[in-house]
Design a protein around this motif. Structure first.
Motif, PDB file in Angstrom:
ATOM      1  N   GLU A   1      -3.079 -33.960  46.045  1.00  0.00           N
ATOM      2  CA  GLU A   1      -2.380 -33.053  45.142  1.00  0.00           C
ATOM      3  C   GLU A   1      -1.098 -32.571  45.803  1.00  0.00           C
ATOM      4  O   GLU A   1      -1.124 -32.048  46.923  1.00  0.00           O
ATOM      5  CB  GLU A   1      -3.251 -31.843  44.808  1.00  0.00           C
ATOM      6  CG  GLU A   1      -4.528 -32.162  44.044  1.00  0.00           C
ATOM      7  CD  GLU A   1      -5.408 -30.931  43.882  1.00  0.00           C
ATOM      8  OE1 GLU A   1      -5.206 -30.195  42.889  1.00  0.00           O
ATOM      9  OE2 GLU A   1      -6.269 -30.698  44.769  1.00  0.00           O
TER      10      GLU A   1
ATOM     11  N   GLU B   1     -12.371 -36.792  40.925  1.00  0.00           N
ATOM     12  CA  GLU B   1     -11.871 -35.885  41.962  1.00  0.00           C
ATOM     13  C   GLU B   1     -10.430 -36.216  42.332  1.00  0.00           C
ATOM     14  O   GLU B   1     -10.052 -37.386  42.479  1.00  0.00           O
ATOM     15  CB  GLU B   1     -12.748 -36.007  43.211  1.00  0.00           C
ATOM     16  CG  GLU B   1     -12.297 -35.139  44.372  1.00  0.00           C
ATOM     17  CD  GLU B   1     -13.080 -35.437  45.645  1.00  0.00           C
ATOM     18  OE1 GLU B   1     -12.947 -34.651  46.604  1.00  0.00           O
ATOM     19  OE2 GLU B   1     -13.805 -36.457  45.678  1.00  0.00           O
ATOM     20  N   LYS B   2      -9.625 -35.191  42.517  1.00  0.00           N
ATOM     21  CA  LYS B   2      -8.257 -35.377  42.990  1.00  0.00           C
ATOM     22  C   LYS B   2      -8.273 -35.503  44.508  1.00  0.00           C
ATOM     23  O   LYS B   2      -8.609 -34.558  45.212  1.00  0.00           O
ATOM     24  CB  LYS B   2      -7.380 -34.204  42.562  1.00  0.00           C
ATOM     25  CG  LYS B   2      -7.158 -34.111  41.053  1.00  0.00           C
ATOM     26  CD  LYS B   2      -6.273 -32.921  40.694  1.00  0.00           C
ATOM     27  CE  LYS B   2      -6.054 -32.832  39.192  1.00  0.00           C
ATOM     28  NZ  LYS B   2      -5.208 -31.671  38.819  1.00  0.00           N
TER      29      LYS B   2
ATOM     30  N   SER C   1      -0.485 -35.795  41.355  1.00  0.00           N
ATOM     31  CA  SER C   1      -1.860 -35.902  41.842  1.00  0.00           C
ATOM     32  C   SER C   1      -2.328 -37.343  41.764  1.00  0.00           C
ATOM     33  O   SER C   1      -1.838 -38.138  40.948  1.00  0.00           O
ATOM     34  CB  SER C   1      -2.804 -35.003  41.028  1.00  0.00           C
ATOM     35  OG  SER C   1      -2.867 -35.434  39.681  1.00  0.00           O
TER      36      SER C   1
ATOM     37  N   ARG D   1      -6.128 -39.404  41.741  1.00  0.00           N
ATOM     38  CA  ARG D   1      -7.576 -39.232  41.660  1.00  0.00           C
ATOM     39  C   ARG D   1      -8.299 -40.341  42.424  1.00  0.00           C
ATOM     40  O   ARG D   1      -7.736 -41.404  42.682  1.00  0.00           O
ATOM     41  CB  ARG D   1      -8.023 -39.230  40.188  1.00  0.00           C
ATOM     42  CG  ARG D   1      -7.414 -38.084  39.389  1.00  0.00           C
ATOM     43  CD  ARG D   1      -7.909 -38.064  37.942  1.00  0.00           C
ATOM     44  NE  ARG D   1      -7.251 -36.989  37.196  1.00  0.00           N
ATOM     45  CZ  ARG D   1      -7.659 -35.737  37.197  1.00  0.00           C
ATOM     46  NH1 ARG D   1      -8.729 -35.383  37.886  1.00  0.00           N
ATOM     47  NH2 ARG D   1      -7.011 -34.809  36.505  1.00  0.00           N
TER      48      ARG D   1
END
Length: 505
Positions: free
Chosen positions: A268, A264-265, A284, A286
């Protein structure tokens, strides 16, 4: 006598300076010849700014000597005598924005007419003559706030020369200039050299050193390393002199697991810009990942971090776990899942007179009791957990943070960043000014906290900080210019930070 035979315009020998327990300069040596443009380079913290403070009379050296044209420097309090020998044009403007160019040029020494009264006409006339003499194409009536960066620097140089100084220090003069403006500035510097002006040129952008300077001095770890003609020092040798042998802490995070591309980011950035500092950044982070951001002081990296934390106005979009964070609002960033550690703990990190508990829980005060009231037992209980988790050496939660060592004070600031259980940590210079043991502890905390629970954006000038990162992006001139995976080559990273490889060098 020519410049090589005459006494140096300025000479610093064995300069040492401490600020409390911090050794800012241990062995500062510099010799600048008449009529040259001499580069002074080194990584942040190398001692350059401290030497400039000594050369301009703002700092009194603890040891060593400064000489101008072979004669001892003026007494520390004789500001007029210092201004006749040396001037410094800083990256940040020193003009008074509300005054005109003429008023700035003669600030504190305005020409007077009959009966000793101020004479606006004479002020304007003498300012115009001064600007013409030094070929500065600016109207004396122009408000300083309307000057471009290029014009402001030339006005400041002209003002310095009018006081008698023929030795000018330029501190990152091109940091905010575009290519054409840089070329024009360099043309003016060459012209001024021909008129007998000597420059000390401080820059993180190494290609400029090879373009405009004749000799270069390198500082590292508060010491003079080498002085040599630019033509005789290759790019690789210059970088090697700046960074020395590769050395570091115990390798914190060496066994970090790789981060899946499907993770999952948590952060961003889309087209994020900060007026005057950052152009447009897409980036980004994660979950489980530490992304480092490297760059010179003028790269915009710190301003980018401050914008994410809501401390600066910005353009573009910031998302945390998919949720848009409103720009320029610290509470919105905090509620949205951003934990922030500022770059200067003594200025922005803590309130010295408040306790460890009060500082560490400042961001969650509304959660320490009913209806926004703070229950001391709840607060102290949370603080004790933080103290244990981060190994803060303190007499207890009630001890004022101002009484702690630098490393332990920084751990309290880290505790505050973690207090709200953020999705992403934004850390600026997390180990600045702390000892090796505290560095390992702080970086260990970042490593542990990001293995699965959250992500981190780590902004730092310290190579040892960046080694814990899963990848490192490099910013130059307000934009991201490169990315390096874990295991990056130190010389290559520093070369990219300093701009080597651009413009064909």
């Amino acid at each position: 006598m020519d410049g090589a035979q005459a006494p140096p315009v300025v000479e610093a020998v064995g300069i040492a300076k401490r600020f409390g327990p911090t050794v800012a300069l241990a062995d500062g040596n510099l010799s600048v010849r008449a009529g040259e443009t001499h580069a002074l380079v080194g990584r942040n913290g190398a001692g350059k700014s401290t030497l400039v403070g000594v050369l301009t009379g703002l700092h009194r050296a603890d040891a060593g000597e400064v000489r101008f044209a072979g004669k001892p420097a003026p007494a520390p309090g004789d500001r007029a005598a210092w201004r006749e020998r040396v001037a410094c044009v800083y990256q940040r403007p020193s003009v008074v924005r509300e005054l005109t160019v003429a008023e700035n040029l003669f600030l504190g020494r305005q020409p007077r007419g009959r009966f000793g009264l101020l004479s606006p006409g004479r002020l304007r006339r003498e300012a115009a003559e001064l600007l013409e003499a030094w070929a500065v194409p600016v109207s004396p009536d122009l408000a300083a706030r309307d000057l471009t960066v290029e014009q402001r620097q030339l006005v400041e140089i002209a003002g310095a020369l009018s006081l008698g100084a023929r030795f000018v220090i330029l501190d990152e003069p091109t940091a905010q200039l575009e290519a054409k403006a840089i070329n024009r500035l360099f043309d003016r510097l060459r012209d001024l050299q021909q008129q007998g002006v000597t420059f000390l040129f401080i820059s993180h952008h190494l290609p400029e050193i090879y373009e405009i300077c004749q000799r270069v001095t390198v500082f590292r770890d508060a010491r003079h390393i080498v002085t040599a003609p630019v033509a005789e020092l290759s790019h690789d040798k210059l970088v090697e002199a700046m960074i020395g042998e590769a050395r570091g802490l115990v390798q914190v995070g060496a066994d970090r697991p790789s981060v899946s591309a499907d993770a999952e980011k948590v952060l961003e950035l889309s087209g994020v810009g900060v007026p005057g500092f950052v152009e447009s950044v897409d980036l980004s982070v994660r979950r489980g990942e530490i992304v480092g951001v490297a760059g010179s002081a003028a790269s915009g990296k710190r301003q980018l971090a401050e914008a994410i934390a809501g401390l600066r106005a910005r353009s573009g979009e910031v998302r945390v776990t998919g949720r848009v964070i409103k720009a320029g609002q610290v509470p919105a960033a905090l509620r949205g899942g951003v934990g922030y550690l500022p770059g200067d703990r003594n200025v922005d990190g803590f309130v010295p007179g408040l306790s460890v508990a009060e500082n560490a829980t400042m961001t969650i005060a509304g959660k320490l009791g009913p209806r926004g009231f703070v229950l001391p037992k709840v607060r102290d209980g949370r603080a004790n957990t933080m103290i244990a988790d981060l190994d803060v050496h303190t007499a207890g939660p009630h001890q004022p943070v101002g009484e702690l060592s630098g490393g332990n004070a920084q751990k309290v600031v880290m505790a505050r960043a973690l207090a709200s259980d953020p999705e992403v940590l934004v850390l600026v210079q997390p180990t600045a000014g702390v000892d090796v043991r505290s560095k390992e502890s702080l970086l260990g905390a970042v490593d542990e906290q990001t293995r699965s629970r959250r992500g981190a954006l780590l902004v730092s000038d310290e190579l040892d900080d960046l080694r814990v990162c899963d990848r490192v992006v490099v910013m130059v001139g307000g934009r991201v210019v490169g990315e390096h995976p874990r295991g990056w080559n130190e010389a290559e990273l520093v070369a990219e930070i300093e701009g080597i490889g651009e413009s064909g060098v």
